[in-house]
Design an enzyme around this catalytic site. Sequence first.
Site, PDB file in Angstrom:
ATOM      1  N   HIS A 261       0.857  -1.182   0.000  1.00 44.13           N
ATOM      2  CA  HIS A 261       0.000   0.000   0.000  1.00 44.13           C
ATOM      3  C   HIS A 261       0.891   1.229   0.000  1.00 44.13           C
ATOM      4  O   HIS A 261       1.954   1.219   0.623  1.00 44.13           O
ATOM      5  CB  HIS A 261      -0.891   0.001   1.253  1.00 44.13           C
ATOM      6  CG  HIS A 261      -2.055   0.912   1.130  1.00 44.13           C
ATOM      7  ND1 HIS A 261      -1.974   2.244   1.424  1.00 44.13           N
ATOM      8  CD2 HIS A 261      -3.318   0.673   0.702  1.00 44.13           C
ATOM      9  CE1 HIS A 261      -3.157   2.792   1.200  1.00 44.13           C
ATOM     10  NE2 HIS A 261      -3.992   1.866   0.751  1.00 44.13           N
ATOM     11  N   ASP A 315      -7.880  -5.308  -0.057  1.00 44.39           N
ATOM     12  CA  ASP A 315      -8.334  -6.178  -1.150  1.00 44.39           C
ATOM     13  C   ASP A 315      -7.962  -7.638  -0.962  1.00 44.39           C
ATOM     14  O   ASP A 315      -8.485  -8.504  -1.644  1.00 44.39           O
ATOM     15  CB  ASP A 315      -7.735  -5.698  -2.475  1.00 44.39           C
ATOM     16  CG  ASP A 315      -8.364  -4.397  -2.914  1.00 44.39           C
ATOM     17  OD1 ASP A 315      -9.546  -4.208  -2.597  1.00 44.39           O
ATOM     18  OD2 ASP A 315      -7.684  -3.591  -3.557  1.00 44.39           O
TER      19      ASP A 315
HETATM   20  N1  ACO Z   1       4.103  -7.531  -4.443  1.00 45.99           N
HETATM   21  C1  ACO Z   1       5.441  -7.620  -4.475  1.00 45.99           C
HETATM   22  N2  ACO Z   1       6.278  -6.620  -4.140  1.00 45.99           N
HETATM   23  C2  ACO Z   1       5.711  -5.476  -3.757  1.00 45.99           C
HETATM   24  C3  ACO Z   1       4.313  -5.311  -3.690  1.00 45.99           C
HETATM   25  C4  ACO Z   1       3.502  -6.385  -4.067  1.00 45.99           C
HETATM   26  N3  ACO Z   1       2.184  -6.305  -4.042  1.00 45.99           N
HETATM   27  N4  ACO Z   1       4.023  -4.038  -3.295  1.00 45.99           N
HETATM   28  C5  ACO Z   1       5.203  -3.440  -3.108  1.00 45.99           C
HETATM   29  N5  ACO Z   1       6.214  -4.294  -3.395  1.00 45.99           N
HETATM   30  C6  ACO Z   1       7.641  -3.998  -3.339  1.00 45.99           C
HETATM   31  C7  ACO Z   1       7.979  -2.916  -4.370  1.00 45.99           C
HETATM   32  O1  ACO Z   1       8.241  -3.470  -5.646  1.00 45.99           O
HETATM   33  C8  ACO Z   1       9.171  -2.281  -3.735  1.00 45.99           C
HETATM   34  O2  ACO Z   1      10.253  -3.157  -3.935  1.00 45.99           O
HETATM   35  P1  ACO Z   1      11.763  -2.614  -4.080  1.00 45.99           P
HETATM   36  O3  ACO Z   1      12.091  -2.000  -2.746  1.00 45.99           O
HETATM   37  O4  ACO Z   1      12.561  -3.844  -4.374  1.00 45.99           O
HETATM   38  O5  ACO Z   1      11.744  -1.619  -5.205  1.00 45.99           O
HETATM   39  C9  ACO Z   1       8.840  -2.312  -2.252  1.00 45.99           C
HETATM   40  O6  ACO Z   1       7.941  -3.424  -2.086  1.00 45.99           O
HETATM   41  C10 ACO Z   1       8.201  -1.083  -1.693  1.00 45.99           C
HETATM   42  O7  ACO Z   1       7.049  -0.752  -2.460  1.00 45.99           O
HETATM   43  P2  ACO Z   1       6.194   0.540  -2.086  1.00 45.99           P
HETATM   44  O8  ACO Z   1       7.013   1.766  -2.369  1.00 45.99           O
HETATM   45  O9  ACO Z   1       5.679   0.354  -0.718  1.00 45.99           O
HETATM   46  O10 ACO Z   1       4.983   0.453  -3.127  1.00 45.99           O
HETATM   47  P3  ACO Z   1       4.281   1.649  -3.936  1.00 45.99           P
HETATM   48  O11 ACO Z   1       3.848   2.719  -3.005  1.00 45.99           O
HETATM   49  O12 ACO Z   1       5.112   2.034  -5.099  1.00 45.99           O
HETATM   50  O13 ACO Z   1       3.014   0.885  -4.525  1.00 45.99           O
HETATM   51  C11 ACO Z   1       1.011  -0.311  -4.577  1.00 45.99           C
HETATM   52  C12 ACO Z   1       1.870   0.658  -3.766  1.00 45.99           C
HETATM   53  C13 ACO Z   1       0.735   0.244  -5.987  1.00 45.99           C
HETATM   54  C14 ACO Z   1      -0.344  -0.487  -3.857  1.00 45.99           C
HETATM   55  C15 ACO Z   1       1.768  -1.648  -4.669  1.00 45.99           C
HETATM   56  O14 ACO Z   1       2.008  -2.159  -3.372  1.00 45.99           O
HETATM   57  C16 ACO Z   1       1.036  -2.673  -5.507  1.00 45.99           C
HETATM   58  O15 ACO Z   1       1.139  -2.651  -6.745  1.00 45.99           O
HETATM   59  N6  ACO Z   1       0.284  -3.624  -4.846  1.00 45.99           N
HETATM   60  C17 ACO Z   1      -0.469  -4.592  -5.572  1.00 45.99           C
HETATM   61  C18 ACO Z   1      -1.768  -4.004  -6.074  1.00 45.99           C
HETATM   62  C19 ACO Z   1      -2.784  -3.793  -4.960  1.00 45.99           C
HETATM   63  O16 ACO Z   1      -3.025  -4.657  -4.139  1.00 45.99           O
HETATM   64  N7  ACO Z   1      -3.400  -2.594  -4.964  1.00 45.99           N
HETATM   65  C20 ACO Z   1      -4.439  -2.233  -4.010  1.00 45.99           C
HETATM   66  C21 ACO Z   1      -4.006  -1.120  -3.147  1.00 45.99           C
HETATM   67  S1  ACO Z   1      -5.230  -0.782  -1.928  1.00 45.99           S
HETATM   68  C22 ACO Z   1      -6.439   0.007  -2.780  1.00 45.99           C
HETATM   69  O17 ACO Z   1      -6.252   0.627  -3.805  1.00 45.99           O
HETATM   70  C23 ACO Z   1      -7.756  -0.123  -2.251  1.00 45.99           C
END
Ligand code: ACO
Length: 378
Positions: A261, A315
């Site tokens: 998130h 979700d």
């Molecule tokens: N699966 C695997 N790795 C992940 C995930 C994930 N779901 N989410 C974050 N990471 C990783 C990133 O790739 C990043 O890795 P790195 O340090 O090697 O580059 C690290 O964790 C940190 O990521 P964040 O900066 O916390 O993520 P960001 O803020 O860019 O993205 C987002 C947030 C878009 C929600 C992302 O977590 C994602 O794509 N999740 C999956 C989709 C999802 O479930 N969306 C629903 C969100 S809630 C809502 O809208 C109601």
Amino acid sequence: MSEPQFSPGLAGVVAGKSGVGLVNGTDGILLYRGYRVEDLAEHCTFEEVAHLLLKGKLPNREELSAFDAELKARRALPAGILALLRTLPTKTHPMAALQSAVAALSGFYPAPDAADRAASWEGILRLTASMPTIVAAFHRIRQGKDVVDPDLTQGMAGDFLTMLNGEKPTDKAARLFDVCLVLHAEHGFNASTFTGRVVGSSLADIYASMSAAVGSLSGPLHGGANEEVLVQLKEIPNAEAAPAWFDHMIETKQKVMGLGHRVYKVKDPRAGILQRMASDLFSTEGSTPLYDIAHAIEQRAAVKVGPKGVWPNVDFYSGLVYQKLGLTVDLFTPIFAIARIAGWSAHWMEQMEDNRIYRPDCIYTGPNDLTVPAIDAR
Ligand code: ACO
């Protein structure tokens, strides 16, 4: 001149002030106008929470019954909206149908004007009351079934399930769904809420603003993630295979849907409530392989990506609960929208109170000073 700061995704950029909702991602706290979401989920209906978000206070009995009556009077759809839904190809995603119908509603009532509070309030009541009817009606139309009229003896949650399935849900199912609506009603300056505020900032009317918010919510990185969660869980043969599947996703830098998130760096408080609801549902009505797989993924994720702040979001378990309630996967995001309309509208009204059109800067990366060559020389 110093180079302007660029923050991809506007992360950390303060783009407004709001008293509607607070998301504290460090401690996993979500407040709607000061109340914890857990407290609201335990004690309130969606109608009470909508009143809180839209009118700024929890209603007493009298206020609730007046608000409820205003919503009930607006649950039914104009015949023209039903006709519009009937013209859409049956393969249309319900979010596209919802977005179209929300925009089209503006033509059926006195011209909405963003600067006119009474006209906008009328639109907000109408959207809050009738978006569930739109989703249910389109679902039946695409299946070749008759549309079910609203049943005004029921609350919004129970009536939505009735209009969708053609039969009254059990009290337990209706309440479970009601809690899901409460959990999705508001969440600060997220992409769809911000979209609604940005569109509203141009003084586009409430219908135009909310249809844009629906479009924003449809994306797989936002509301659309709840559909993708089930798609991914179904790829995994069983709970024993879940850890290896998860490790492969992380090693190949693929996103696991329902995890992570932008704001929460601990477990989303809504995910905790939904997990308890799912676990209760599955323990009384029998577990399914998908629930066991989800649980195994959560455990693996806690070890592998929890330390970098990636935990289950709202979700992750909502889809499993909806599926158990008999809802098809492509209805998950529309359900999110019929709850979030309360938060979107509260933010939109707040935007109107102190509006300035949004117009951020960007860093220009294109060429300069080109001259137009003759067409044969290009
Ligand atoms: N699966 C695997 N790795 C992940 C995930 C994930 N779901 N989410 C974050 N990471 C990783 C990133 O790739 C990043 O890795 P790195 O340090 O090697 O580059 C690290 O964790 C940190 O990521 P964040 O900066 O916390 O993520 P960001 O803020 O860019 O993205 C987002 C947030 C878009 C929600 C992302 O977590 C994602 O794509 N999740 C999956 C989709 C999802 O479930 N969306 C629903 C969100 S809630 C809502 O809208 C109601």
